[in-house]
Design a protein around this motif. Structure first.
Motif, PDB file in Angstrom:
ATOM      1  N   VAL A 228       0.853  -1.191   0.000  1.00  9.16           N
ATOM      2  CA  VAL A 228       0.000   0.000   0.000  1.00  9.16           C
ATOM      3  C   VAL A 228       0.887   1.239   0.000  1.00  9.16           C
ATOM      4  O   VAL A 228       1.823   1.351   0.800  1.00  9.16           O
ATOM      5  CB  VAL A 228      -0.928   0.020   1.235  1.00  9.16           C
ATOM      6  N   ASP A 229       0.604   2.160  -0.907  1.00  4.47           N
ATOM      7  CA  ASP A 229       1.312   3.428  -0.973  1.00  4.47           C
ATOM      8  C   ASP A 229       0.830   4.321   0.168  1.00  4.47           C
ATOM      9  O   ASP A 229      -0.342   4.669   0.238  1.00  4.47           O
ATOM     10  CB  ASP A 229       1.030   4.087  -2.328  1.00  4.47           C
ATOM     11  N   LYS A 230       1.730   4.684   1.079  1.00  2.00           N
ATOM     12  CA  LYS A 230       1.344   5.494   2.235  1.00  2.00           C
ATOM     13  C   LYS A 230       0.866   6.884   1.829  1.00  2.00           C
ATOM     14  O   LYS A 230       0.028   7.483   2.504  1.00  2.00           O
ATOM     15  CB  LYS A 230       2.536   5.648   3.188  1.00  2.00           C
ATOM     16  N   VAL A 231       1.396   7.415   0.729  1.00  2.00           N
ATOM     17  CA  VAL A 231       1.080   8.789   0.330  1.00  2.00           C
ATOM     18  C   VAL A 231      -0.239   8.855  -0.429  1.00  2.00           C
ATOM     19  O   VAL A 231      -1.113   9.677  -0.143  1.00  2.00           O
ATOM     20  CB  VAL A 231       2.220   9.382  -0.515  1.00  2.00           C
ATOM     21  N   TYR A 232      -0.422   7.959  -1.419  1.00  3.20           N
ATOM     22  CA  TYR A 232      -1.573   8.066  -2.315  1.00  3.20           C
ATOM     23  C   TYR A 232      -2.627   6.976  -2.081  1.00  3.20           C
ATOM     24  O   TYR A 232      -3.716   7.031  -2.647  1.00  3.20           O
ATOM     25  CB  TYR A 232      -1.118   8.018  -3.778  1.00  3.20           C
ATOM     26  N   GLY A 233      -2.296   5.957  -1.264  1.00  8.21           N
ATOM     27  CA  GLY A 233      -3.271   4.923  -0.975  1.00  8.21           C
ATOM     28  C   GLY A 233      -3.422   3.869  -2.043  1.00  8.21           C
ATOM     29  O   GLY A 233      -4.283   2.991  -1.937  1.00  8.21           O
ATOM     30  N   ASP A 234      -2.622   3.913  -3.121  1.00  5.05           N
ATOM     31  CA  ASP A 234      -2.698   2.893  -4.162  1.00  5.05           C
ATOM     32  C   ASP A 234      -2.258   1.541  -3.602  1.00  5.05           C
ATOM     33  O   ASP A 234      -1.401   1.465  -2.715  1.00  5.05           O
ATOM     34  CB  ASP A 234      -1.816   3.266  -5.350  1.00  5.05           C
ATOM     35  N   LYS A 235      -2.837   0.452  -4.162  1.00 11.57           N
ATOM     36  CA  LYS A 235      -2.537  -0.887  -3.675  1.00 11.57           C
ATOM     37  C   LYS A 235      -2.107  -1.774  -4.838  1.00 11.57           C
ATOM     38  O   LYS A 235      -2.568  -1.614  -5.963  1.00 11.57           O
ATOM     39  CB  LYS A 235      -3.765  -1.497  -2.991  1.00 11.57           C
ATOM     40  N   ILE A 236      -1.220  -2.728  -4.533  1.00 13.55           N
ATOM     41  CA  ILE A 236      -0.822  -3.716  -5.527  1.00 13.55           C
ATOM     42  C   ILE A 236      -0.598  -5.038  -4.814  1.00 13.55           C
ATOM     43  O   ILE A 236       0.032  -5.082  -3.755  1.00 13.55           O
ATOM     44  CB  ILE A 236       0.452  -3.282  -6.296  1.00 13.55           C
ATOM     45  N   PRO A 237      -1.162  -6.142  -5.335  1.00 14.78           N
ATOM     46  CA  PRO A 237      -0.973  -7.440  -4.688  1.00 14.78           C
ATOM     47  C   PRO A 237       0.347  -8.085  -5.123  1.00 14.78           C
ATOM     48  O   PRO A 237       0.864  -7.822  -6.206  1.00 14.78           O
ATOM     49  CB  PRO A 237      -2.171  -8.245  -5.182  1.00 14.78           C
ATOM     50  N   GLY A 238       0.872  -8.921  -4.274  1.00 16.10           N
ATOM     51  CA  GLY A 238       2.080  -9.677  -4.581  1.00 16.10           C
ATOM     52  C   GLY A 238       1.920 -11.112  -4.128  1.00 16.10           C
ATOM     53  O   GLY A 238       1.052 -11.437  -3.314  1.00 16.10           O
ATOM     54  N   GLU A 239       2.757 -11.995  -4.662  1.00 14.86           N
ATOM     55  CA  GLU A 239       2.683 -13.409  -4.326  1.00 14.86           C
ATOM     56  C   GLU A 239       4.082 -13.939  -4.091  1.00 14.86           C
ATOM     57  O   GLU A 239       5.012 -13.646  -4.847  1.00 14.86           O
ATOM     58  CB  GLU A 239       1.991 -14.181  -5.461  1.00 14.86           C
ATOM     59  N   LEU A 240       4.252 -14.715  -3.019  1.00 12.04           N
ATOM     60  CA  LEU A 240       5.561 -15.236  -2.626  1.00 12.04           C
ATOM     61  C   LEU A 240       5.462 -16.739  -2.447  1.00 12.04           C
ATOM     62  O   LEU A 240       4.566 -17.249  -1.752  1.00 12.04           O
ATOM     63  CB  LEU A 240       6.027 -14.583  -1.324  1.00 12.04           C
ATOM     64  N   GLU A 241       6.388 -17.474  -3.059  1.00 15.40           N
ATOM     65  CA  GLU A 241       6.436 -18.925  -2.891  1.00 15.40           C
ATOM     66  C   GLU A 241       7.267 -19.261  -1.660  1.00 15.40           C
ATOM     67  O   GLU A 241       8.377 -18.746  -1.486  1.00 15.40           O
ATOM     68  CB  GLU A 241       7.043 -19.585  -4.128  1.00 15.40           C
ATOM     69  N   VAL A 242       6.730 -20.121  -0.801  1.00 17.59           N
ATOM     70  CA  VAL A 242       7.416 -20.559   0.412  1.00 17.59           C
ATOM     71  C   VAL A 242       7.697 -22.049   0.272  1.00 17.59           C
ATOM     72  O   VAL A 242       6.784 -22.842   0.031  1.00 17.59           O
ATOM     73  CB  VAL A 242       6.565 -20.288   1.670  1.00 17.59           C
ATOM     74  N   ALA A 243       8.972 -22.435   0.425  1.00 21.75           N
ATOM     75  CA  ALA A 243       9.355 -23.836   0.238  1.00 21.75           C
ATOM     76  C   ALA A 243      10.351 -24.243   1.315  1.00 21.75           C
ATOM     77  O   ALA A 243      11.025 -23.398   1.922  1.00 21.75           O
ATOM     78  CB  ALA A 243       9.945 -24.044  -1.150  1.00 21.75           C
ATOM     79  N   ALA A 244      10.454 -25.557   1.535  1.00 22.01           N
ATOM     80  CA  ALA A 244      11.438 -26.074   2.488  1.00 22.01           C
ATOM     81  C   ALA A 244      12.826 -25.970   1.885  1.00 22.01           C
ATOM     82  O   ALA A 244      13.034 -26.233   0.690  1.00 22.01           O
ATOM     83  CB  ALA A 244      11.112 -27.520   2.836  1.00 22.01           C
ATOM     84  N   ALA A 245      13.785 -25.564   2.707  1.00 21.82           N
ATOM     85  CA  ALA A 245      15.165 -25.465   2.235  1.00 21.82           C
ATOM     86  C   ALA A 245      15.665 -26.834   1.841  1.00 21.82           C
ATOM     87  O   ALA A 245      15.411 -27.826   2.537  1.00 21.82           O
ATOM     88  CB  ALA A 245      16.040 -24.862   3.321  1.00 21.82           C
ATOM     89  N   PRO A 246      16.353 -26.927   0.687  1.00 22.15           N
ATOM     90  CA  PRO A 246      16.858 -28.246   0.257  1.00 22.15           C
ATOM     91  C   PRO A 246      17.855 -28.806   1.265  1.00 22.15           C
ATOM     92  O   PRO A 246      18.654 -28.074   1.850  1.00 22.15           O
ATOM     93  CB  PRO A 246      17.511 -27.943  -1.093  1.00 22.15           C
ATOM     94  N   VAL A 247      17.784 -30.131   1.465  1.00 20.92           N
ATOM     95  CA  VAL A 247      18.663 -30.826   2.406  1.00 20.92           C
ATOM     96  C   VAL A 247      19.735 -31.556   1.624  1.00 20.92           C
ATOM     97  O   VAL A 247      19.459 -32.232   0.629  1.00 20.92           O
ATOM     98  CB  VAL A 247      17.864 -31.816   3.279  1.00 20.92           C
ATOM     99  N   SER A 248      20.985 -31.434   2.069  1.00 20.08           N
ATOM    100  CA  SER A 248      22.099 -32.101   1.403  1.00 20.08           C
ATOM    101  C   SER A 248      22.006 -33.604   1.608  1.00 20.08           C
ATOM    102  O   SER A 248      21.725 -34.091   2.709  1.00 20.08           O
ATOM    103  CB  SER A 248      23.431 -31.574   1.950  1.00 20.08           C
ATOM    104  N   THR A 249      22.211 -34.388   0.533  1.00 16.38           N
ATOM    105  CA  THR A 249      22.109 -35.854   0.600  1.00 16.38           C
ATOM    106  C   THR A 249      23.433 -36.520   0.915  1.00 16.38           C
ATOM    107  O   THR A 249      23.478 -37.715   1.167  1.00 16.38           O
ATOM    108  CB  THR A 249      21.578 -36.394  -0.738  1.00 16.38           C
TER     109      THR A 249
END
Length: 393
Positions: free
Chosen positions: A199-220
Motif C-alpha cells: 500500500v502506498d502510504k502517500v496516495y493509498g494505491d494498492k498492488i498485490p504480490g505473491e511469494l512462494e514458500v518452500a522447504a530449504a533443500p537438504v544435502s544428501t
C-alpha cells in the motif's frame, strides 16, 4: 550640400521613428522551442521560462489559469514549474490533456493570451513484483525474508487466509516464520503460495504480490559440505567512478561474488544522505544526475554517502559504504529582455544594468559587468556594477 545632408538626416530620423512605432505593435508570448516541450510524466517536474516580445513597453508580467486544479507555479517574470500528481491520469487513460491559458501584460496596458495543452502521461509509483525469489524455510529455525528494492513509502500486510499459522509480515516488508515439525513436513511435500498487499502510504494505491514458500533443500551427502566463500559486493574498478559534476550523469553497475548461491539482489540504503534523486535497481544499475543546487557555490565539492547492499536467496548479505563526490558547476549569468535605454541629447543619461531583474546568475554568484568597447558608441561607459552612462553629442 548642407541642405542635402540635413534632408537625409530628417529622412533617417523619420524612418527610425516609423520602425519603432512598428516594433511597438502587438505583444506576443514566446514559449520554449523544440518538440514535446509540453509533455510530462506524472511525478516528474516540468520547468521552462516564458518570454515576450513587442508592445509599447518591455516590462512584461505573466499569469496563467486552468479549469483543472493543477497546482503549478508561475512567477510574474515567466518562470513556470509543475510536478503533475500521480493520480492526475487514470491508468485506463494512459495520457490526458490539460489546457492552460497563459496571459502576458505590460506597463502600457497591452494584453495577449495563448492557450497551451499540456500532455500528461500516466506513471505508477507502485513497485513491480517481478521474479520474486522463493522464501526457503529451515527446519527448527526462525527463517526471515526481506522484500528488497522497495521504496520506503510503502507498507505491507498479509492477505487474509493465505499465510500459515505463525507467519508474520512487518509493515517494512520482512517475513518471519518458525515452522512447526508438521508444517515443515507438509512444506517438504508441497510449497505454499503466500499473498500479500503493498500500500502506498502517500496516495493509498494498492498492488498485490505473491511469494512462494518452500522447504530449504537438504544435502544428501554424508560428507561435510565445503564452506562457501563469503558474499562480497564488487565496486567498479575504474578511476573516478564515484565522481560527477552537477548537471552531468553518473552511471555504473555493481556486481557481486561468493556466497552459497549466485541469485544476487541489490539494494541501496540512504546512509547519512537525504533523497537526492538517485535511481538504483535490484540488478545493481545506478543512475544519477545531480541537480545544479546540490553543491553550495562557495564550496568546491560535496560528498553524498550511500550504502549498497547485496543479498542472495540463501539469506547471506554484504554491505559497502560509498562516498559519491559531486563537484560544483559554475553556470554563466542569464540575461532576459532588457528595458529600452532612452537617451536625451547633451544630457548625461544613466541606465542601471546591475539593478535589473533581467540580469541574474543561476548560482547567485556576484555579477561584474565588463564593456565591449568595440561595440559601444563614443563616450559611453560601463562600470563593473552595471551602470551604463552616455552623453550623446
Amino acid at each position: 550640400m548642407h541642405k542635402q545632408y540635413l534632408l537625409f538626416s530628417l529622412l533617417y530620423i523619420l524612418a527610425t521613428l516609423r520602425l519603432q512605432a512598428q516594433d511597438a505593435g502587438e505583444i506576443n508570448i514566446q514559449f520554449p522551442e523544440g518538440q514535446k516541450w509540453n509533455e510530462i510524466k506524472e511525478g516528474e517536474t516540468l520547468e521552462f521560462k516564458l518570454g515576450a516580445s513587442g508592445g509599447l513597453s518591455g516590462n512584461y508580467q505573466f499569469t496563467a489559469t486552468s479549469e483543472s486544479s493543477l497546482n503549478f507555479q508561475l512567477n510574474k517574470d515567466g518562470f513556470f514549474r509543475w510536478t503533475p500528481d500521480y493520480k492526475l491520469v487514470n491508468s485506463s487513460e494512459r495520457t490526458k490533456t490539460f489546457p492552460v491559458l497563459f496571459e502576458v501584460t505590460n506597463d502600457g496596458g497591452q494584453v495577449n493570451t495563448r492557450q497551451v495543452e499540456f500532455i500528461v502521461k500516466q506513471q505508477t509509483r507502485l513497485p513491480a513484483f517481478f521474479n520474486i525469489k522463493p522464501f526457503y524455510i529451515n527446519q527448527g529455525e526462525i527463517s526471515t525474508y526481506k522484500l528488497t528494492a522497495i521504496k520506503d513509502d510503502f507498507q505491507f500486510s498479509l492477505a487474509t487466509g493465505t499465510a500459515p499459522e505463525g507467519m508474520q509480515l512487518s509493515e517494512a516488508g520482512e517475513f518471519s516464520w518458525q515452522a512447526t515439525q508438521d508444517q515443515f513436513e507438509a512444506l517438504q511435500k508441497e510449497p505454499l503460495s503466500i499473498e500479500f498487499m503493498a500500500v502506498d502510504k502517500v496516495y493509498g494505491d494498492k498492488i498485490p504480490g505473491e511469494l512462494e514458500v518452500a522447504a530449504a533443500p537438504v544435502s544428501t551427502t554424508s560428507e561435510p559440505a565445503a564452506k562457501a566463500p563469503e558474499l562480497k559486493i564488487l565496486l567498479p574498478g575504474k578511476k573516478g567512478w564515484n565522481v560527477v559534476s552537477e548537471g552531468n550523469t553518473l552511471t555504473f553497475k555493481l556486481s557481486a561474488q561468493g556466497g552459497k548461491d549466485k541469485e544476487y539482489t541489490f539494494n541501496m540504503l540512504k546512509g547519512s544522505s537525504e533523497d537526492v534523486g538517485i535511481i538504483f535497481d535490484e540488478q545493481g544499475n545506478f543512475y544519477w544526475t545531480p541537480s545544479f543546487d546540490l553543491v553550495d557555490r562557495l564550496e568546491e565539492t560535496r560528498t553524498i554517502q550511500v550504502i549498497f547492499e547485496v543479498t542472495n536467496s540463501s539469506g547471506q548479505s554484504d554491505r559497502q559504504q560509498v562516498n559519491l563526490v559531486v563537484y560544483h558547476t559554475n553556470r554563466p549569468p542569464e540575461i532576459d529582455d532588457l528595458k529600452t535605454f532612452y537617451v536625451q541629447y547633451n544630457v548625461q543619461n544613466v541606465y542601471q544594468l546591475g539593478n535589473s531583474n533581467a540580469v541574474t546568475d543561476p548560482d547567485n554568484d556576484p555579477l561584474v559587468f565588463k564593456p565591449v568597447l568595440a561595440q559601444m558608441p563614443q563616450g559611453m561607459t560601463l562600470s563593473g556594477q552595471g551602470e551604463l552612462s552616455w552623453k550623446p553629442s
